[in-house]
Each structure stands twice: as structure tokens, then as C-alpha cells.
Design an enzyme around this catalytic site. Structure first.
Site, mmCIF file in Angstrom:
data_model
loop_
_atom_site.group_PDB
_atom_site.id
_atom_site.type_symbol
_atom_site.label_atom_id
_atom_site.label_comp_id
_atom_site.label_asym_id
_atom_site.label_seq_id
_atom_site.Cartn_x
_atom_site.Cartn_y
_atom_site.Cartn_z
ATOM 1 C CB ALA A 250 -1.126 0.011 1.167
ATOM 2 C CB ALA A 251 4.435 1.916 -0.284
ATOM 3 N N GLY A 252 2.557 2.671 -2.413
ATOM 4 C CA GLY A 252 2.086 3.311 -3.490
ATOM 5 C C GLY A 252 0.580 4.177 -3.785
ATOM 6 C CG ASP A 253 -2.626 1.221 -3.388
ATOM 7 O OD1 ASP A 253 -2.447 1.560 -4.449
ATOM 8 O OD2 ASP A 253 -2.808 0.140 -2.881
#
Length: 302
Positions: A250-253
Site C-alpha cells: 500500500a505504499a504506492g496507494d
């Protein structure tokens, strides 16, 4: 306060923590097992809401226990759920996530209800789109639905943000011509353009190719190096914050959702918004799980 509408996926995540990734034909023990809210669309919506945006979601879940659990989680975040359908003949999307001791992950997803809606369902929710500042979508839901959402948005002067993940080597011209901003990571950028992104020079080449495809604003996230942007004759690598990552899920999200919460629709504060997204993302990778790891606005101090 920005108004952000996400058209996307909702998954219940099953997470396993392991010392190292399993090899083909091998059985290993997991160190920890837990479930949490996920799906790229839902993650981005939670990130936008926690960062202060007025957030609306368009998508679908199944009429099952995971669906009820996910609706409750999203409602608790203050997200407007009027655009989420409950489908009687579909199961809620699921993701199976393995994270090793280096913080790397491997993810397998089952779409279920995430593939249970199309352009007609989007058209019926057009009022949610036209009242937004930004509409965000990914590739975990049907492309025709995303294209319809972006067409409605652009006709109303609403800016569109496409997160092309999971990566697709062929993105329809119809979708790209109604995309204002595209946000691939370096792997996705290579899949789309054929250009391997390893530094600023190659990121610029990939960005130029994406501009040729019709997208005005390009942001390529390059993991621990940061995020490269190219817009209106200006390009720069905005460095990531240096932290010890334990789980990159979920880093990019988080980056996209947080950025959209502060970004001006005319993109005049693009670099500052990217910096805000980088800070939010740096906090996410220091925690386990997808939605449980996403920070709140009060935590994102620049």
C-alpha cells in the site's frame, strides 16, 4: 478541502509474514497471519480520507461477510459509500499477501465483485464524479468502467488520475486521451513504454513516451529513490524520505491518495503535493498491513 472520488477495487486482505519468500514446490512456516482491509482502490480512498479529503467511492462488493466487513471499515473512515453496489451473485474481492523480513511482498488477487460493474453502473453514479476535484482509478476493475468514469469527469472539468497497476502493456487510446495524470511505478512505466527506468534520464525518456500517448502529467514512483515528475516543461526527482521499511504493501496507494488530498486541480503545487505523498508513503512502509498502515493527516508533518 479537495473532493476525491475513487473508482476501484475493494479487497479483504489475508496477510502472511515469512522469513523469506517460498520457492516453487516448497512449504515453509509463516511467522504471523492476519486479515485487513485492502484493494488498491480502497487503499487510495482511505489514504485520501485520512489525509483530509472529502472522499467518495464507486465500486462493488459481494453479499457476504467480507463485503459487510469492508463496508464497515470504509464507513468508519468517513468515506461516502453511496457508489458501492452489493452484488448478490459475486464474492467480495480477496488478496493474499506474503511479506518477508526485507519488507518485500508478493500479492495474488481474486477480483470477484470488483469485476462486476461496467459503464452503465458508472453512468448511474455520474453525479458523484461531476461533483469532484479528482477522480482516481486503477487496473483492478474493468477498463471500460474506468474509461466511462474519466469521460464523465473530463466533460465536467474534473481532473483524472490513472494508477496503471497491475501493469498493462497495452492501455487503450480511449482511456489515455481522458487521463490527465498517470502514476506508474518504474516497473509499470517500463511495461507501458518499453523503457527501463533506472535513473532520472531514463525516467524522463519514459515520461516523454507517456506524453506522446496523450497524458499531460506524469509521475513515476521509483521506490526508495522517490518520485519523478514531468509536467509543462518541468521535471524533477523528488527524493523519498529515508526510513527502514518493514512492509511495502500500500505504499504506492498511500502516495496517490495523500497527494490527491492536497493537490490543486491546476497542478500549480505539484511538487509540494508529491512531497506530501512521499512523506505519507514513508510512514506506511514502516508499518504492517495495507489499510492499517496508512497515516492520518496529523501524522504527516513536513
Amino acid at each position: 478541502m479537495n473532493k476525491v472520488t475513487v473508482v476501484g477495487s475493494i479487497n479483504l486482505d489475508t496477510n502472511l509474514r515469512v522469513k523469506r519468500m517460498v520457492k516453487p514446490g516448497e512449504t515453509i512456516h509463516a511467522k504471523e497471519h492476519y486479515s485487513a482491509g485492502g484493494g488498491k482502490g480502497a487503499n487510495q480512498a482511505v489514504a485520501a480520507a485520512r489525509a483530509g479529503a472529502q472522499t467518495t467511492f464507486i465500486g462493488a462488493v459481494g453479499n457476504d461477510a467480507p463485503g459487510k466487513q469492508m463496508l464497515e471499515l470504509l464507513e468508519n473512515e468517513g468515506i461516502d459509500l453511496t457508489g458501492i453496489a452489493t452484488l448478490a451473485n459475486e464474492s467480495t474481492g480477496q488478496a493474499f499477501i506474503t511479506v518477508d523480513d526485507e519488507g518485500e511482498n508478493a500479492i495474488t488477487i481474486y477480483a470477484g465483485a470488483n469485476f462486476g460493474f461496467g459503464p452503465a453502473e458508472i453512468e448511474a453514479k455520474s453525479d458523484l464524479i461531476t461533483g469532484s476535484d479528482f477522480v482516481i482509478a486503477q487496473f483492478e476493475t474493468p477498463i471500460p468502467a474506468t474509461t466511462k468514469a474519466f469521460e464523465i469527469a473530463q466533460a465536467a472539468g474534473v481532473k483524472t488520475i490513472l494508477n496503471p497497476a497491475p501493469g498493462e502493456d497495452q492501455i487503450s487510446a480511449d482511456l489515455l486521451k481522458v487521463t490527465d495524470m498517470i502514476t506508474p511505478n518504474e516497473t509499470e512505466a517500463e511495461t507501458i513504454t518499453g523503457i527501463r527506468v533506472v535513473d532520472e534520464a531514463s525516467a524522463k525518456q519514459a515520461a516523454d513516451r507517456l506524453h506522446e500517448m496523450g497524458v499531460a502529467v506524469v509521475i513515476i514512483t521509483i521506490g526508495a529513490k522517490g518520485a519523478f515528475y514531468d509536467y509543462d516543461g518541468t521535471s524533477e526527482l523528488v527524493p523519498a524520505f529515508k526510513v527502514k521499511a518493514v512492509d511495502t504493501t500500500a505504499a504506492g496507494d498511500t502516495f496517490i491518495g495523500a497527494m490527491s488530498s492536497v493537490l490543486k486541480p491546476d497542478f500549480t503545487n505539484l511538487k509540494d503535493a508529491i512531497l506530501f505523498g512521499n512523506k505519507a508513503s514513508s510512514m506506511t512502509v514502516q508499518r504492517y498491513g495495507a489499510q492499517p498502515s496508512i497515516p492520518y493527516k496529523k501524522e504527516i508533518q513536513l
